[in-house]
Design an enzyme around this catalytic site. Sequence first.
Site, PDB file in Angstrom:
ATOM      1  N   ASP A   1       9.730   3.066   3.106  1.00  0.00           N
ATOM      2  CA  ASP A   1       9.468   3.064   4.534  1.00  0.00           C
ATOM      3  C   ASP A   1       7.990   3.172   4.919  1.00  0.00           C
ATOM      4  O   ASP A   1       7.285   4.054   4.449  1.00  0.00           O
ATOM      5  CB  ASP A   1      10.212   4.248   5.149  1.00  0.00           C
ATOM      6  CG  ASP A   1      10.631   3.942   6.566  1.00  0.00           C
ATOM      7  OD1 ASP A   1      11.505   4.612   7.068  1.00  0.00           O
ATOM      8  OD2 ASP A   1      10.059   3.017   7.160  1.00  0.00           O
TER       9      ASP A   1
ATOM     10  N   ASP B   1       1.136   5.302  -0.214  1.00  0.00           N
ATOM     11  CA  ASP B   1       0.266   6.455  -0.067  1.00  0.00           C
ATOM     12  C   ASP B   1       1.081   7.747  -0.019  1.00  0.00           C
ATOM     13  O   ASP B   1       2.121   7.800   0.621  1.00  0.00           O
ATOM     14  CB  ASP B   1      -0.548   6.313   1.221  1.00  0.00           C
ATOM     15  CG  ASP B   1      -1.689   7.295   1.258  1.00  0.00           C
ATOM     16  OD1 ASP B   1      -2.835   6.868   1.037  1.00  0.00           O
ATOM     17  OD2 ASP B   1      -1.440   8.493   1.492  1.00  0.00           O
TER      18      ASP B   1
ATOM     19  N   ASP C   1       0.854  -1.174   0.000  1.00  0.00           N
ATOM     20  CA  ASP C   1       0.000   0.000   0.000  1.00  0.00           C
ATOM     21  C   ASP C   1       0.895   1.231   0.000  1.00  0.00           C
ATOM     22  O   ASP C   1       1.597   1.481   0.966  1.00  0.00           O
ATOM     23  CB  ASP C   1      -0.862  -0.075   1.270  1.00  0.00           C
ATOM     24  CG  ASP C   1      -1.707   1.160   1.474  1.00  0.00           C
ATOM     25  OD1 ASP C   1      -1.655   2.080   0.638  1.00  0.00           O
ATOM     26  OD2 ASP C   1      -2.418   1.214   2.496  1.00  0.00           O
TER      27      ASP C   1
END
Lengths: 372, 360
Positions: free
Chosen positions: A279, A94, A92
Amino acid sequence: MQSIDFIRRALTEWYQKHTVKAPPQIERREFGAGVDKKIDFRHLKFRDEQSLNMYIRTSSPLYISYSAAYYEFPDGRPMEKKNWLGADLVFDLDADEYETPCTHPNDLVCEICMDRVKQEAIKLIEEYLIPDFGFNKNDLYIVFSGNRGYHIHIRNEEVHPLSQNGRKEVVDYLTANGLEPQYLGLVEMGKRIYGPKLDSKGWAGKIVSEIYSILSSDDKKFIAKQLGIPSKTAERIINEKDFILEGIKHGEWYRAGIPKKTWEKAFKIIAMKKAAGIDKNVTIDVSRLMRVPTSIHGSTGLQAAEIKNIDTFDVFKDPVVLPDDPVTVVGIKNIDFVLADQTFEIKNNLKIELPKYAAVYACGKDMAKVIE
Amino acid sequence: MKSYSQEYLGNPQPNSVLLDEVHNIIPMWSREELQFCVKYPYSSRTKEIVRWLNFDLESLDPQVLERALQRAKEGIEIGVINPEVASRSQKILLVEILSYPVAKIIVSLTKDNYLINRYAHAEANTARRFLYRDDNGVVDGIATDVGINMHNRSVFFVDYLNNIPLQEQFKLVNAPLDKGRVTLTRESEIEMIAEVLRNNIIRDLKKRYDIPSIYSTYAKELKQGVSAEKAVISDEDLGPVDASLFPPCIKALLSRARAGENMAHQPRFVLATFLTSINMPIDQIISVFRNMPNFNEKKTRYYIEYSAGKRGSGVKYSPPACEKMKYYGLCVNPDALCSKVKHPLSYYAAKKKGKRYAKH
């Protein structure tokens, strides 16, 4: 009319005419739906595509999400009763996680932010998922999140059993967390330092090729900075370059005449640099719910669109699926935004006529509200 | 229900074979071969031999039953099994070999997850110990036998991560990952085998079979025999830590640690597991190790959290029993209470209770 009702109505109209795709093994997935929050209800279960769409058409949720996990009893509660059978591996990414020079309110779908996330997604795919983890392009099901990110789903059966700890290890790999030069093979034998080679696998190989290319430079300041060594040492290295590079290629690190401690530090600096960006962005929670691909995100009116080719995907065009019939809204701040190749200017307290897709976006992002 | 002997021992009909007879009719296995099977009773070679013996659970040689019960106890109490690998007697070797499937039956019949886990853990430890002493050919063979899918010493990363202990040196980030596969080192291969074996045994032992009733008697005996220890090791909340009640062996280790002695792995392990077992706060445990010459807070914390089951596979480690402590040479100045207990934790629990009763 409240903005939220306007958005719900717009979404429902679209859902009446279109079908949301069922994820594979839909009967094993948990679903969640929300209006006030992203998820007001969870533990929902649908046996097929038809019943999923029936639910969406009758309850008009703003958000509909599903589990990466497969369960024996997706509607069981509490979680332990569901009996976890496995899960897709989902990454994921973002925009919230990256620093950009942008000054806009931080929830806007903006070109600079979105380009940054796209670059990170491409890096994840091309530097890690394909070469290291051995996935094919066809294994990667890439979806726009509908807001400010991308989801990469790997649905191959062979990754389903990966444990929660194992998923954490995958994230540690991507972020170089826990990397220890000694376990990559950097050792001192007698007075000589040996280590990984240019053709070593995994992080060892990544670091060696990075150091190899740094040492190929003739710029002593650059070498000194990249490796964290005094520029005098860098100068000496440049003078003996061929001899040193040949040694490092075969794992003879002693040829550079640099102490092991310095190499250890350099290994870590380089790992951090190469890993930077991925990260925290990767999902490890095996019971998490995420946007159902092909459904519409209630904060933007944009579709969580399936992406065939991420390089050419246009986030301001491809996920715009709502119609363009005009809607009058009134601005609640001064702001510009781009959608479907058009720039829209919202002014505080001024009425403006927008195509429906842009009106939903403006209302969803609290830039404007609908008028009675 | 499928019978255990059908699935594991491959026996279609009852056929009473006493091992003394076996000895006379089949001298065909070399001693080396049988010794290999004693070390690795789950190997394909062993399964072939057991199948060939074609014995029946109803009429098993009583010696096998006795040894099987002992094997289970030994595993559960000490955490490792010591089979008689070096024996010259074919019969003893055969007894050892057969004691493995039979011990599994007995432990399985207790239906006690704690005992099942302890036993599986002990068999895995035993495997690890033998494998480290054997050559790579043996290790590769056993890897295949326990079901590890290996090509050119490499395994799919999901199999690797699901079965490797999460210690720093085995972390994926430090592993040679390429095209989805991790090339194993000798050490990671052995650790993976041990973990796969442990999981296989746990899975087998949770299955239910149709077993002759005599085995239930043994299961009951096993359960009673170890229940006292179990209560201490796993369940009991011993309340606040009181170092004055520690057994002499632990007190000795504590003073060695405080004096800053560079202790070997085993005593460190004993100290760490003892202190985590009595729920001493982790920061306090770390400070016990602080005086050691090579003290590294990060590593120490990792190690202690690992042994407390807060990292890695989540297995909570217990300190070794007294017998094992003696074997390591760590049993010192035993006192009167020591002769009544079999485990350092039992000593502490007994003292704690004594103190509690004295107050009331």
